[in-house]
Design an enzyme around this catalytic site. Structure first.
Site, PDB file in Angstrom:
ATOM      1  N   HIS A  54     -22.307  -8.355 -11.202  1.00  0.00           N
ATOM      2  CA  HIS A  54     -22.106  -8.809 -10.126  1.00  0.00           C
ATOM      3  C   HIS A  54     -23.262  -8.283  -9.263  1.00  0.00           C
ATOM      4  O   HIS A  54     -23.251  -7.727  -8.211  1.00  0.00           O
ATOM      5  CB  HIS A  54     -20.930  -8.200  -9.295  1.00  0.00           C
ATOM      6  N   ASP A  80     -19.701 -12.716 -15.116  1.00  0.00           N
ATOM      7  CA  ASP A  80     -19.669 -12.277 -13.572  1.00  0.00           C
ATOM      8  C   ASP A  80     -20.946 -11.527 -13.583  1.00  0.00           C
ATOM      9  O   ASP A  80     -20.826 -10.307 -12.972  1.00  0.00           O
ATOM     10  CB  ASP A  80     -18.372 -11.374 -13.266  1.00  0.00           C
ATOM     11  N   ASN A 112     -15.841 -16.343 -14.146  1.00  0.00           N
ATOM     12  CA  ASN A 112     -15.646 -17.007 -13.119  1.00  0.00           C
ATOM     13  C   ASN A 112     -16.704 -17.311 -11.973  1.00  0.00           C
ATOM     14  O   ASN A 112     -16.413 -18.084 -11.344  1.00  0.00           O
ATOM     15  CB  ASN A 112     -14.001 -16.881 -12.505  1.00  0.00           C
ATOM     16  N   HIS A 113     -17.368 -16.364 -11.832  1.00  0.00           N
ATOM     17  CA  HIS A 113     -18.431 -16.430 -10.679  1.00  0.00           C
ATOM     18  C   HIS A 113     -19.589 -17.205 -11.146  1.00  0.00           C
ATOM     19  O   HIS A 113     -20.547 -17.489 -10.367  1.00  0.00           O
ATOM     20  CB  HIS A 113     -18.956 -15.035 -10.262  1.00  0.00           C
ATOM     21  N   HIS A 262     -13.724 -13.444 -20.514  1.00  0.00           N
ATOM     22  CA  HIS A 262     -13.765 -12.694 -19.078  1.00  0.00           C
ATOM     23  C   HIS A 262     -12.539 -12.605 -18.508  1.00  0.00           C
ATOM     24  O   HIS A 262     -12.346 -11.477 -17.735  1.00  0.00           O
ATOM     25  CB  HIS A 262     -14.861 -13.891 -18.117  1.00  0.00           C
ATOM     26  N   HIS A 336     -13.477  -8.755 -15.551  1.00  0.00           N
ATOM     27  CA  HIS A 336     -12.747  -9.531 -14.378  1.00  0.00           C
ATOM     28  C   HIS A 336     -11.909  -8.682 -13.345  1.00  0.00           C
ATOM     29  O   HIS A 336     -11.739  -9.062 -12.073  1.00  0.00           O
ATOM     30  CB  HIS A 336     -11.734 -10.739 -14.908  1.00  0.00           C
TER      31      HIS A 336
END
Ligand SMILES: [Mn+2]
Lengths: 442, 399
Positions: A54, A80, A112-113, A262, A336
């Site tokens: 992130h 992510d 998912n990002h 993920h 996740h």
């Protein structure tokens, strides 16, 4: 390209963005490599598995410091890479550069990002606009996202905890006696052992667990605590089934494969091979198998449940147990979910969450972890077939809650070493002068 | 900066001059900043006034300034939640700092938190209104800032008989009154809420920091001085059923001052007057999230001064019991405290949860739970008879 790549790596390591034409070239090259990878990449142990990053660039540097550098360490990142942190761009491009430079030493799978829609809400889009003045770089990156693999299968992991790095000889003295086998251990950033878990002996009576705990980083609450000696054993068919005993004597160190995704499992996916059939080269859909793999979460339920995230599903211990059994897996590793201790083993160690963004969003106060799996040397370097039946097996579902009826004899879980680390020290973090507001309710 | 804050902390009673000359340039820098950001008319008069009156408590100014500005942050968060569909509030935009510009968008978890904070206080207000008969009621909102609740209430029920008091720092009241009297807002208040900001009974002080009317009143009042000066809040009726609201307000005061404010209101109203209070503020400073929160806010110059003393739900509940909401007389009085995660789980009806869930993708669930567990809603009531709605609000303590 290699020269260009080395320069770019050096520049990105200093947390400086590379020029737009270089990004374009890098993304093009990365796509060429990624397109050759299947939806499920095969990765051979030893490997170090990492969770969400992130955009916390300085903490990614800390991760490499703790886990070793590429290409010395073989890495698998479970997605992510972007959003939320201030340096999504530098973090993702560095990982991508390393992928282009050392394609066999680093595996990147999609989170998912890594999606157009999510990055416009959670920061990566804005960051690209801020740093380049246009959306071009964001667009190049999104095109790469579409080519990232959806999962990875780690083969050839050993049931032993991997050998520690040579500079930690002091850990040798704390090794247990010969007849006790370490199943997992937790180390801090300096390599000191915080805790370890011994493998349960199903053929015999000894079920022991040791904890050494000497740090401000506390071990995860679900690390095995000693079970009452009469409890799980009573649900095992040990005495009545001599054949089961032969599964453990003599023990082999072969374990099943480890599936890395993920998010988690999907009700539409019964086998790993089913994942291979997905047409992945697209934006993450709002529903369906591909969406589920990136969005789902394990939860203390039976079967499947609706996810409060609005995408993917919740899945219970029974789902994981049967999925692992049917696919000759010994473990599912996923990311996740923020876990305060950096990692969290669930469902009788059939699934683990790994989280690699310490003090997430500079606010959550959590520690991060990476998971090291060692190489099984007992087959002379041969990789055990994922569906091989000669692997060592252990019962799962022995918590007694189902009276033993749900016990499956699954392939033994791999030895696991977690390295836990905290956020990079303030001095090196280089927080932007103007901090974003709205992190708290005032 | 930190040095100044330290002085504030170490000398909460304000009885001595500890300010060293080296800190004074700091204060001036902050004043200049305030002037640049201020709005509305009569500003020049106001700042000379506060300069004179402020000498005695000048050492509070840097922290005061920062606390006053937390209201901008709250207003922006409110506007973000409104624009994203969480809240209905036609007045939010016109009372926020960026009334013209694009809305600073907050993340879904912040929007949800803002929504829950507002919705839960709204529910307390509704419980108060429905538990106190049909006569006139009174609400006193502490540190109200740019809050829109009075206008939202009148928007929903124009016939509601209410006396509404807002108390805040002078800098904030002056800015708000300027906005309230501006044509765009005044038009909206009149058409949507039936409130005429230019009616003959609406009177402003010369410096524009005080507003009086038969129904709506804004008091420029430093809450730390309220009990000490024993100054009455003009127009507060001690016989009306009254609700006191502290939405992220008391937590910024030194603990002694926060306690004095509660004692003041508790003693101001006779025990026969139905009195209720709701407090919304951060809790749990001792776990790793809480420690990080304290550190991060401190780096922005924001001190959560009562957080150590009222660290958890039990301490919050106990505080309200101590200051008059004892709960030793059956259903007539009591005090409860729950965290915002509980509010989401137990106060939000399934269909409303579904609506809110559907507004935005929520990829920050674990983070939301963490954050929501670090804010609480506590409420207390006293002087009520049987059948009041207070016991119907879900709480974690056994009934
Ligand atoms: Mn994720």
């Amino acid at each position: 390209m290699i020269n260009v790549c080395c320069r770019a790596i050096a520049q990105l390591r200093a947390c400086r963005p590379i020029p737009e034409p270089q990004v374009r070239e890098l993304c093009y090259k990365a796509r060429e490599i990624l397109i050759e990878e299947g939806n499920v990449v095969s990765v051979h142990a030893p490997v170090t598995i990492c969770g969400d990053i992130h955009g916390q660039f300085h903490d990614l540097m800390e991760l490499f410091r703790v886990g070793g550098d590429v290409p010395d360490t073989n890495y698998l990142f479970m997605g992510d890479f972007v959003d939320r942190g201030f340096y999504s761009l530098e973090s993702f491009l560095l990982l991508l550069c390393l992928k282009v430079r050392y394609p066999d030493r680093i595996t990147l799978i999609r989170g998912n990002h890594e999606s157009r829609q999510i990055t416009t809400v959670y920061g990566f889009y804005d960051e690209c606009i801020r740093k380049y003045g246009s959306a071009n770089v964001w667009r190049y990156c999104c095109e790469v996202f579409d080519y990232l693999a959806l999962g990875a299968l780690v083969l050839g992991a050993t049931t032993d905890v991997p050998p520690a790095a040579s500079d930690n000889e002091n850990t040798q003295s704390t090794l247990p006696p010969e007849d006790e086998e370490v199943e997992s251990e937790v180390l801090n950033a300096n390599g000191d052992i915080l805790s370890k878990t011994l493998r349960r002996r199903f053929a015999g009576l000894s079920m022991m667990s040791h904890h050494t705990n000497s740090s401000r980083i506390s071990p995860a609450p679900d690390v095995d605590v000693p079970s009452p000696p009469d409890h799980p054993a009573s649900s095992l068919p040990l005495q009545s089934s001599p054949s089961s005993q032969s599964l453990f004597t003599p023990p082999t160190s072969t374990t099943g494969a480890v599936l890395c995704v993920h998010g988690g499992l999907s009700p539409l996916i019964e086998t790993v091979d089913k994942i291979r059939l997905i047409d992945r080269k697209q934006e993450v859909p709002h529903e369906g198998a591909m969406c589920d793999l990136l969005w789902s979460d394990p939860d203390e339920i039976e079967g499947w449940g609706l996810s409060p995230r609005g995408a993917g599903f919740l899945f219970g211990a029974d789902i994981v147990r049967h999925f692992n059994h049917n696919n000759d897996l010994s473990l599912v590793a996923r990311a996740h979910q923020l876990v305060m201790e950096g990692y969290k083993e669930m469902f009788d160690k059939t699934i683990v969450t790994v989280w690699s963004a310490p003090n997430y969003c500079y606010r959550c106060g959590n520690v991060a972890a990476i998971l090291e799996l060692g190489e099984d040397g007992s087959n002379g370097g041969c990789i055990a077939r994922a569906n091989g039946d000669q692997g060592r097996r252990e019962p799962v579902g022995t918590d007694g809650s189902e009276g033993g009826s749900g016990v499956l004899w699954n392939l033994a879980s791999p030895g696991r070493r977690y390295r836990v680390f905290e956020a990079a020290p303030q001095g090196t973090r280089g927080m932007p002068a103007k901090k974003p507001v709205g992190e708290y309710f005032l | 900066m930190l040095q100044v804050l330290q002085i504030v902390r170490d000398n909460p009673t304000g009885s001595q001059f500890l300010m060293s000359s080296s800190t004074i340039p700091n204060l001036n820098a902050f004043r200049r900043g305030q002037r640049g950001r201020g709005r509305g008319s009569g500003r020049g008069v106001g700042s000379s006034h506060s300069g004179a009156a402020g000498l005695g408590h000048g050492r509070h100014r840097p922290h005061d300034e920062i606390i006053q500005n937390t209201d901008n942050d709250a207003a922006t968060s409110r506007l973000s939640a409104v624009e994203a569909g969480y809240l209905e509030d036609p007045f939010a935009r016109l009372l926020s700092a960026d009334e013209d510009g694009p809305v600073a968008r907050r993340l879904p978890l912040m929007n949800r938190g803002t929504y829950l904070r507002t919705a839960s206080i709204d529910r307390i207000v509704d419980t108060f209104l429905s538990s106190t008969g049909h006569g006139c009621r009174q609400i006193i909102s502490l540190g109200a800032g740019s809050d829109t609740r009075y206008f939202r209430l009148k928007h929903k029920r124009q016939n509601l008989a209410i006396v509404y008091h807002e108390v805040d720092f002078e800098a904030n009241t002056r800015r708000k009154i300027g906005r309230l009297r501006s044509p765009p807002f005044a038009d909206k208040a009149k058409t949507l809420a039936g409130v005429d900001m230019h009616a003959s009974d609406v009177r402003l002080s010369e410096d524009g920091s005080t507003l009086r009317s038969s129904e709506y009143n804004i008091h420029p009042q430093d809450l730390r001085r309220l009990p000490r000066d024993n100054a009455d809040l003009t127009g507060v009726d001690k016989d009306l059923p009254t609700l006191i609201i502290s939405e992220c307000c008391l937590v910024y005061l030194p603990p002694e001052d926060a306690d004095a404010v509660l004692r003041y209101f508790s003693q101001l109203f006779p025990s026969t007057t139905p009195l209720a209070i709701v407090v919304y503020e951060p809790i749990r400073p001792h776990d790793s999230f809480g420690r990080t929160m304290v550190r991060n806010l401190m780096s922005r110059g924001i001190q959560l001064q009562t957080l150590e003393k009222y660290a958890g739900l039990a301490e919050q509940q106990e505080r309200l019991k101590t200051y008059g909401f004892r709960g030793d007389d059956g259903t007539g009085s009591g005090a409860e405290a729950v965290d915002i995660n509980f509010i989401w789980q137990r106060w939000t009806p399934p269909e409303e949860k579904e609506r809110v869930d559907g507004l935005e993708w929520m990829d920050e669930l674990e983070e939301f739970v963490l954050l929501a567990k670090h804010y609480c809603i506590c409420w207390g009531w006293r002087g009520y008879g049987e059948g009041s709605g207070w016991k119907e609000l879900p709480s974690s303590s056994p009934n």
